[in-house]
Write a protein that holds these residues in place. Structure first.
Motif, PDB file in Angstrom:
ATOM      1  N   GLN A 200       0.580  -1.115   0.445  1.00 43.19           N
ATOM      2  CA  GLN A 200      -0.168  -0.319  -0.328  1.00 43.19           C
ATOM      3  C   GLN A 200       1.398   1.318  -0.413  1.00 43.19           C
ATOM      4  O   GLN A 200       0.056   2.511  -0.985  1.00 43.19           O
ATOM      5  CB  GLN A 200      -0.737   0.565   1.010  1.00 43.19           C
ATOM      6  CG  GLN A 200      -2.110  -0.877   1.137  1.00 43.19           C
ATOM      7  CD  GLN A 200      -2.822  -0.999   3.027  1.00 43.19           C
ATOM      8  OE1 GLN A 200      -2.267  -1.206   3.385  1.00 43.19           O
ATOM      9  NE2 GLN A 200      -4.479  -0.854   2.456  1.00 43.19           N
TER      10      GLN A 200
ATOM     11  N   ALA B 236       1.067   3.959  -2.559  1.00 44.17           N
ATOM     12  CA  ALA B 236       0.856   5.444  -2.942  1.00 44.17           C
ATOM     13  C   ALA B 236       1.729   5.986  -3.418  1.00 44.17           C
ATOM     14  O   ALA B 236       1.400   7.183  -3.879  1.00 44.17           O
ATOM     15  CB  ALA B 236      -0.106   5.506  -1.684  1.00 44.17           C
TER      16      ALA B 236
ATOM     17  N   TYR C 177       1.714   9.462  -6.747  1.00 44.04           N
ATOM     18  CA  TYR C 177       2.485  10.178  -6.395  1.00 44.04           C
ATOM     19  C   TYR C 177       3.285  10.900  -7.492  1.00 44.04           C
ATOM     20  O   TYR C 177       2.752  11.494  -8.146  1.00 44.04           O
ATOM     21  CB  TYR C 177       2.488  10.317  -4.532  1.00 44.04           C
ATOM     22  CG  TYR C 177       3.233  11.877  -4.575  1.00 44.04           C
ATOM     23  CD1 TYR C 177       2.570  12.876  -4.867  1.00 44.04           C
ATOM     24  CD2 TYR C 177       4.628  12.231  -4.628  1.00 44.04           C
ATOM     25  CE1 TYR C 177       2.612  14.389  -4.309  1.00 44.04           C
ATOM     26  CE2 TYR C 177       5.717  13.412  -5.052  1.00 44.04           C
ATOM     27  CZ  TYR C 177       4.873  14.566  -4.723  1.00 44.04           C
ATOM     28  OH  TYR C 177       5.505  16.244  -4.476  1.00 44.04           O
TER      29      TYR C 177
END
Length: 236
Positions: free
Chosen positions: A185, A189, A193
């Protein structure tokens, strides 16, 4: 402090135990093994003269008769884990492969003892087991026609690459263990980004670079490549 020398002194030049009295109850190997057990279980910051004394069953002040300083204790530890190397490989015509094999041993050793990268410096460089390691490494370089100083430079550079690489591996693993979510996770993420930022057009060179080559995903491949680049600068 009991046993603390008044002048600079190398722990290996001292007798096993300072002072008078009966035969020493402990050896340096006993003391080093106890300190290594503590560091492996709790980290290097947990290693203290008090804890080591308790581990081997003596008083803290008595331990100073064997090991005058905390720095000496750290040197004993580095020497102790250096005995884990397999130094039986004979010199080979392929000195690069031989050095890479030793680098893999160093990487595995540091992964077994995650506190070791933080202690790698010249201060702990010339203990008995480390000298045996250096002599073996030099024997593997018999086929490399460069001066002694350059061979030592090569060994230091390879050790530096391995130390930095493993330190990053350890830091990454520690970071992952501290996360309130899974490593996957976290990676997703951060990747999301990064893609969003590169897609803005502000970073054209990075965008072109990632489109061409996203970089090595396999750490073992990256490790081999880094070693190859270092060794490639030292002749044929």
């Amino acid at each position: 402090m009991v046993g603390r020398p008044a002048v600079p002194e190398v722990i290996w030049a001292r007798p096993e135990r300072a002072g008078r009295g009966p035969k020493p109850a402990f050896s340096r190997a006993d003391i080093a093994a106890a300190a290594v057990r503590i560091a492996d279980a709790e980290g290097i910051d947990a290693v203290s003269m008090r804890k080591v004394a308790a581990e081997i069953g003596c008083g803290t002040m008595s331990l100073y008769n064997y090991v005058p300083r905390k720095e000496d204790l750290l040197e004993l530890m580095v020497d102790a884990i250096s005995a884990e190397y397999d130094l039986t490989a004979p010199p080979s015509a392929d000195w690069r492969a031989a050095v890479v094999a030793m680098a893999h041993q160093t990487r595995a050793l540091m992964q077994r003892h995650p506190w070791v990268p933080g202690l790698m410096s010249g201060v702990y460089g010339f203990s008995p087991n480390v000298l045996a390691f250096l002599e073996h490494e030099l024997s593997l370089l018999d086929g490399l026609d460069v001066p002694f100083g350059e061979k030592m430079e090569l060994i230091a550079l390879v050790q530096g690459v391995v130390t930095t690489f493993v330190a990053n591996e350890i830091a990454t693993a520690e970071h992952s263990r501290s996360l309130p979510w899974t490593e996957e996770q976290e990676k997703a993420a951060r990747t999301s980004y990064l893609i969003s930022q590169i897609s803005t057009g502000k970073y054209p060179r990075m965008a072109a670079g990632f489109a061409e080559d996203p970089g090595p995903a396999d750490l073992d491949v990256f490790f081999e490549r880094a070693l190859g680049r270092v060794l490639g600068s030292f002749g044929s």
